[in-house]
Scaffold this motif. Structure first.
Motif, PDB file in Angstrom:
ATOM      1  N   ASP A 245     -17.527   7.782 -28.297  1.00 49.99           N
ATOM      2  CA  ASP A 245     -16.127   7.337 -28.262  1.00 49.99           C
ATOM      3  C   ASP A 245     -15.600   7.319 -26.823  1.00 49.99           C
ATOM      4  O   ASP A 245     -14.868   6.401 -26.434  1.00 49.99           O
ATOM      5  CB  ASP A 245     -15.253   8.233 -29.132  1.00 49.99           C
ATOM      6  CG  ASP A 245     -15.525   8.052 -30.624  1.00 49.99           C
ATOM      7  OD1 ASP A 245     -16.082   7.002 -31.012  1.00 49.99           O
ATOM      8  OD2 ASP A 245     -15.178   8.975 -31.394  1.00 49.99           O
TER       9      ASP A 245
ATOM     10  N   LYS B  78     -16.957   4.295 -25.206  1.00 46.94           N
ATOM     11  CA  LYS B  78     -16.233   3.094 -25.641  1.00 46.94           C
ATOM     12  C   LYS B  78     -14.884   2.973 -24.942  1.00 46.94           C
ATOM     13  O   LYS B  78     -14.462   1.871 -24.572  1.00 46.94           O
ATOM     14  CB  LYS B  78     -16.027   3.115 -27.158  1.00 46.94           C
ATOM     15  CG  LYS B  78     -15.309   1.884 -27.669  1.00 46.94           C
ATOM     16  CD  LYS B  78     -15.103   1.916 -29.156  1.00 46.94           C
ATOM     17  CE  LYS B  78     -14.358   0.661 -29.594  1.00 46.94           C
ATOM     18  NZ  LYS B  78     -14.062   0.667 -31.021  1.00 46.94           N
TER      19      LYS B  78
ATOM     20  N   SER C 295     -16.680  -1.026 -25.426  1.00 45.33           N
ATOM     21  CA  SER C 295     -17.484  -1.174 -26.641  1.00 45.33           C
ATOM     22  C   SER C 295     -18.546  -0.075 -26.656  1.00 45.33           C
ATOM     23  O   SER C 295     -18.826   0.546 -25.635  1.00 45.33           O
ATOM     24  CB  SER C 295     -18.166  -2.544 -26.687  1.00 45.33           C
ATOM     25  OG  SER C 295     -19.100  -2.654 -25.624  1.00 45.33           O
ATOM     26  N   TYR C 296     -19.106   0.139 -27.839  1.00 44.82           N
ATOM     27  CA  TYR C 296     -20.210   1.094 -27.938  1.00 44.82           C
ATOM     28  C   TYR C 296     -21.453   0.461 -27.315  1.00 44.82           C
ATOM     29  O   TYR C 296     -21.554  -0.769 -27.228  1.00 44.82           O
ATOM     30  CB  TYR C 296     -20.481   1.447 -29.404  1.00 44.82           C
ATOM     31  CG  TYR C 296     -19.377   2.252 -30.047  1.00 44.82           C
ATOM     32  CD1 TYR C 296     -19.162   3.582 -29.664  1.00 44.82           C
ATOM     33  CD2 TYR C 296     -18.561   1.711 -31.028  1.00 44.82           C
ATOM     34  CE1 TYR C 296     -18.152   4.338 -30.240  1.00 44.82           C
ATOM     35  CE2 TYR C 296     -17.555   2.461 -31.619  1.00 44.82           C
ATOM     36  CZ  TYR C 296     -17.356   3.763 -31.214  1.00 44.82           C
ATOM     37  OH  TYR C 296     -16.357   4.509 -31.783  1.00 44.82           O
TER      38      TYR C 296
ATOM     39  N   SER D 210     -25.019  -1.185 -27.069  1.00 48.39           N
ATOM     40  CA  SER D 210     -25.752  -1.997 -28.043  1.00 48.39           C
ATOM     41  C   SER D 210     -26.991  -1.233 -28.498  1.00 48.39           C
ATOM     42  O   SER D 210     -27.380  -0.232 -27.892  1.00 48.39           O
ATOM     43  CB  SER D 210     -26.169  -3.329 -27.409  1.00 48.39           C
ATOM     44  OG  SER D 210     -27.141  -3.094 -26.412  1.00 48.39           O
TER      45      SER D 210
ATOM     46  N   ASP E  37     -26.161  -0.321 -33.239  1.00 44.23           N
ATOM     47  CA  ASP E  37     -24.825  -0.897 -33.154  1.00 44.23           C
ATOM     48  C   ASP E  37     -24.966  -2.405 -33.248  1.00 44.23           C
ATOM     49  O   ASP E  37     -25.644  -3.008 -32.405  1.00 44.23           O
ATOM     50  CB  ASP E  37     -24.138  -0.518 -31.840  1.00 44.23           C
ATOM     51  CG  ASP E  37     -22.749  -1.116 -31.737  1.00 44.23           C
ATOM     52  OD1 ASP E  37     -21.944  -0.880 -32.647  1.00 44.23           O
ATOM     53  OD2 ASP E  37     -22.492  -1.832 -30.754  1.00 44.23           O
ATOM     54  N   PRO E  38     -24.412  -3.017 -34.250  1.00 41.18           N
ATOM     55  CA  PRO E  38     -23.503  -2.509 -35.274  1.00 41.18           C
ATOM     56  C   PRO E  38     -24.268  -1.757 -36.366  1.00 41.18           C
ATOM     57  O   PRO E  38     -25.481  -1.852 -36.489  1.00 41.18           O
ATOM     58  CB  PRO E  38     -22.858  -3.771 -35.835  1.00 41.18           C
ATOM     59  CG  PRO E  38     -23.867  -4.849 -35.616  1.00 41.18           C
ATOM     60  CD  PRO E  38     -24.590  -4.471 -34.349  1.00 41.18           C
ATOM     61  N   SER E  39     -23.507  -1.053 -37.167  1.00 39.29           N
ATOM     62  CA  SER E  39     -24.071  -0.215 -38.212  1.00 39.29           C
ATOM     63  C   SER E  39     -24.615  -1.045 -39.365  1.00 39.29           C
ATOM     64  O   SER E  39     -24.121  -2.140 -39.657  1.00 39.29           O
ATOM     65  CB  SER E  39     -22.987   0.728 -38.750  1.00 39.29           C
ATOM     66  OG  SER E  39     -23.463   1.455 -39.852  1.00 39.29           O
TER      67      SER E  39
ATOM     68  N   HIS F  81     -18.833   2.091 -40.981  1.00 37.27           N
ATOM     69  CA  HIS F  81     -19.238   2.756 -39.746  1.00 37.27           C
ATOM     70  C   HIS F  81     -19.354   1.728 -38.619  1.00 37.27           C
ATOM     71  O   HIS F  81     -19.851   0.623 -38.836  1.00 37.27           O
ATOM     72  CB  HIS F  81     -20.584   3.472 -39.913  1.00 37.27           C
ATOM     73  CG  HIS F  81     -20.525   4.627 -40.859  1.00 37.27           C
ATOM     74  ND1 HIS F  81     -20.676   4.493 -42.218  1.00 37.27           N
ATOM     75  CD2 HIS F  81     -20.324   5.944 -40.638  1.00 37.27           C
ATOM     76  CE1 HIS F  81     -20.575   5.681 -42.791  1.00 37.27           C
ATOM     77  NE2 HIS F  81     -20.361   6.574 -41.856  1.00 37.27           N
ATOM     78  N   ASP F  82     -18.906   2.105 -37.429  1.00 37.65           N
ATOM     79  CA  ASP F  82     -19.047   1.217 -36.275  1.00 37.65           C
ATOM     80  C   ASP F  82     -20.492   1.176 -35.789  1.00 37.65           C
ATOM     81  O   ASP F  82     -20.970   0.162 -35.303  1.00 37.65           O
ATOM     82  CB  ASP F  82     -18.152   1.687 -35.120  1.00 37.65           C
ATOM     83  CG  ASP F  82     -16.675   1.565 -35.467  1.00 37.65           C
ATOM     84  OD1 ASP F  82     -16.313   0.596 -36.166  1.00 37.65           O
ATOM     85  OD2 ASP F  82     -15.886   2.426 -35.027  1.00 37.65           O
ATOM     86  N   TYR F  83     -21.180   2.307 -35.888  1.00 34.49           N
ATOM     87  CA  TYR F  83     -22.564   2.414 -35.432  1.00 34.49           C
ATOM     88  C   TYR F  83     -23.274   3.427 -36.320  1.00 34.49           C
ATOM     89  O   TYR F  83     -22.654   4.199 -37.034  1.00 34.49           O
ATOM     90  CB  TYR F  83     -22.618   2.861 -33.960  1.00 34.49           C
ATOM     91  CG  TYR F  83     -21.920   4.184 -33.720  1.00 34.49           C
ATOM     92  CD1 TYR F  83     -22.585   5.390 -33.902  1.00 34.49           C
ATOM     93  CD2 TYR F  83     -20.577   4.229 -33.343  1.00 34.49           C
ATOM     94  CE1 TYR F  83     -21.928   6.603 -33.711  1.00 34.49           C
ATOM     95  CE2 TYR F  83     -19.925   5.429 -33.147  1.00 34.49           C
ATOM     96  CZ  TYR F  83     -20.606   6.606 -33.333  1.00 34.49           C
ATOM     97  OH  TYR F  83     -19.952   7.813 -33.150  1.00 34.49           O
TER      98      TYR F  83
END
Length: 141
Positions: free
Chosen positions: A61, A64, A69-70, A72, A113-115, A120-122
């Motif tokens: 987090d 991000k 962004s998270y 990849s 990522d993505p989940s 879930h985001d990841y």
């Protein structure tokens, strides 16, 4: 050992039977206690895995917030240690050790990522004690 009592010679010590009884009792105690201790150790590692995944989620987090962004899937958790190519505003390293974190069994975490999972985001998962768990058997965020 020889002991003299009132002019009489006697031998003091343990008999073979007494020693065998003690060994059997110790073996039974170890046989009953060891499995319980090993179960507790296994449960503790699972608990540590859940806690580590939650902490890594906080670190992701922070990443991000800095980057936007998270990381990849290709960048993976290595992005927490070294600046990924083409990323600006990286303010790391985000982990104190300067190394990519591993789970309590010294296996690398699985990061996507993505989940693949709804809501879930990841995905951040441990493959468990043997390092081969998949799907619902993995310990995930």
């Amino acid at each position: 050992m020889r002991v003299s009592v009132a002019g009489e010679d006697t031998q003091a010590g343990f008999t073979l039977l007494e020693i065998l009884v003690v060994i059997v009792i110790l073996g039974l105690l170890i046989g009953l206690v060891a499995p319980a201790v090993l179960r507790q150790l296994g449960g503790a590692r699972v608990s540590i895995a859940h806690q580590s995944i939650a902490r890594l989620g906080s670190v992701l987090d922070m990443y991000k917030l800095d980057v936007g962004s998270y990381p990849s899937t290709d960048q993976g958790l290595e992005a927490l240690v070294q600046t990924p190519a083409g990323v600006s505003n990286w303010n790391g390293p985000y982990v104190q050790s300067g190394q990519v974190p591993v789970d309590p069994w010294n296996h690398p975490y699985v990061y996507r990522d993505p989940s693949d999972r709804a809501g879930h985001d990841y995905d951040l998962c441990s493959t468990g004690p043997n390092g081969t768990a998949t799907g619902d058997n993995m310990i995930c965020n």
